[in-house]
Design an enzyme around this catalytic site. Structure first.
Site: not given
Ligand code: GTR
Length: 431
Positions: A264, A410
């Protein structure tokens, strides 16, 4: 506008978007047919319009141009490497059923009288020296990657998550991120693992860079145009490079065979670390999305405007110019992958992670492929480009650019690690 069949849905999306933004709400587009018309900047055409036809031209001219553009327009300019000091804090010789050694090593990044200390949690297979290793930052503290009560708990700011209420970590979160770090598998396959809490480098909130590593370099960075000053992603990547400086001194790890990995926002960071520091031999981006592996111009899921609004401290201020104006940006994220060439890079997406635009992450790899081929290596697959966006759980991992779309959300899973280990076997073990 990309396709005429998309006109109606685009209008609908625009109307919803205008309404939503008028009410201060962001409504992401997930409709492929509503992607704005775009043309990607070319990896292999110089700023002066010359076609890059050989490796020397890439190295000396085009790569330098692209790196410069990412520094000035996206992540900001990082300071020169500073001196590091190191100290072993703890060592456990018979860990993980006697197969591993676990150490904690403090690495202090020193500049004149100022310093920032990061704590490396290092796992290496026992009775082996000079192993290849993975290095990656973690989100909530080293003690979350493993339930062992011998791992120290950070005193630094942590996000209020998983029961933490006062931004201070405590023992209740021991091992809560263990599912994201396949430590047993990594050790069994002969690799080391190094992890660092990212908040040791720079706490992840917008305070005008008063805390973390930024103030230490204020003398240097104040000489840089304001819009080009480094953000948090650049700072986290800088910390990874200083950790690698330390690994060069560590006999248990072979610092010439290190894969940098991140999930992420930390996947965006591993890509930038890999782009700026050629000592990382393999670069792995897990679900990195916008500002990471995904093409910004597609503006599907998270957009440049949205990320700059939610996380204004991640990028340099110049990146704000591209809010709802992605086409004006002289780079897109395929060029970030190109900067890693000819070293091995692996990009992973997840079917349920539409916010990160899996297809845009795949297309970045596709469009970076010509750089790898120009440099005389395989790109995405040895035979040639994959014919289409791959099906879930069908990894492409035989060339220098690896990619998979995992079924699920995710996250970083055992499945992801299995692919990374296979990929590392190809690119770190065969020397
Ligand atoms: C989210 C963000 C993403 C990603 C994610 C993370 O809120 O929008 O770009 O980086 O966080 O890092 O968990």
């Amino acid at each position: 506008m990309k396709f005429s069949i998309g006109v109606l849905s685009l209008l609908l999306v625009l109307v919803t978007h205008v309404n939503a933004t008028a009410q201060g709400r962001f409504v992401p587009n997930y409709d492929e047919t509503a992607i704005p018309d775009y043309e990607l900047p070319a990896c292999l055409i110089t700023n002066e319009g010359k076609v890059v036809s050989n490796a020397a031209m890439w190295e000396q001219t085009r790569r330098a141009e692209i790196l410069e553009l990412f520094e000035s327009e996206v992540y900001g300019r990082s300071p020169e490497a500073c001196k590091i000091l190191h100290k072993t804090i703890s060592k456990k010789n018979y860990a993980l059923g006697c197969k591993a050694v676990i150490r904690e090593v403090d690495v202090t990044m020193q500049l004149a009288s100022k310093s920032t200390t990061i704590r490396l949690l290092i796992y290496t297979p026992r009775s082996r020296v000079s192993v290849p290793a993975f290095i990656g930052l973690n989100f909530q503290g080293n003690h979350t990657v493993d339930a062992s009560d011998e791992i120290s708990i950070t005193d630094n700011w942590v996000r209020n998550r998983g029961g933490i209420k006062d931004n201070r970590a405590n023992a209740s979160t021991r091992g809560t991120a263990a599912g994201r770090w396949a430590i047993d598998k990594i050790i069994d396959r002969g690799y080391g693992l190094v992890t660092i809490y990212y908040g040791d480098i720079d706490p992840d909130f917008d305070d005008g860079f008063k805390n973390g590593i930024h103030p230490q370099f204020a003398n240097q960075t104040s000489r840089i145009t304001e819009g080009e000053r480094w953000g948090s992603i650049a700072a986290w990547a800088y910390g990874l490079s200083r950790a690698l400086d330390y690994l060069e001194l560590d006999d248990n790890i072979d610092a010439t065979r290190v894969a940098v990995i991140g999930h992420s926002r930390l996947g965006k960071t591993s890509l930038w670390a890999g782009a700026t520091d050629p000592r990382f031999k393999v670069v792995i981006s897990n679900n990195s999305g916008c500002g990471g592996a995904a093409l910004s111009r597609r503006a599907i899921g998270e957009t440049v405007e949205r990320i700059n609004t939610s996380f204004p401290h991640w990028f340099c201020d110049n990146y704000l110019k591209y809010n709802r104006n992605e086409n004006a940006c002289p780079v897109d994220q395929h060029m970030l992958i190109g900067l890693i060439a000819p070293r091995a890079v692996y990009v992973a997406s997840a079917t349920g992670d539409t916010w990160a635009d899996p297809k845009g992450e795949f297309l970045s790899c596709v469009h970076a492929d010509p750089v790898y081929r120009l440099l005389g290596t395989t790109g995405m697959g040895d035979a040639g480009l994959p014919a289409a966006f791959p099906k879930p759980d069908a990894p492409i991992k035989t060339g220098r650019i690896g990619y998979h779309l995992r079924t699920g959300k995710h996250d970083v899973t055992e499945y992801d690690w299995e692919q990374y280990l296979d990929f590392a076997d190809r690119h770190l073990q065969s020397q």
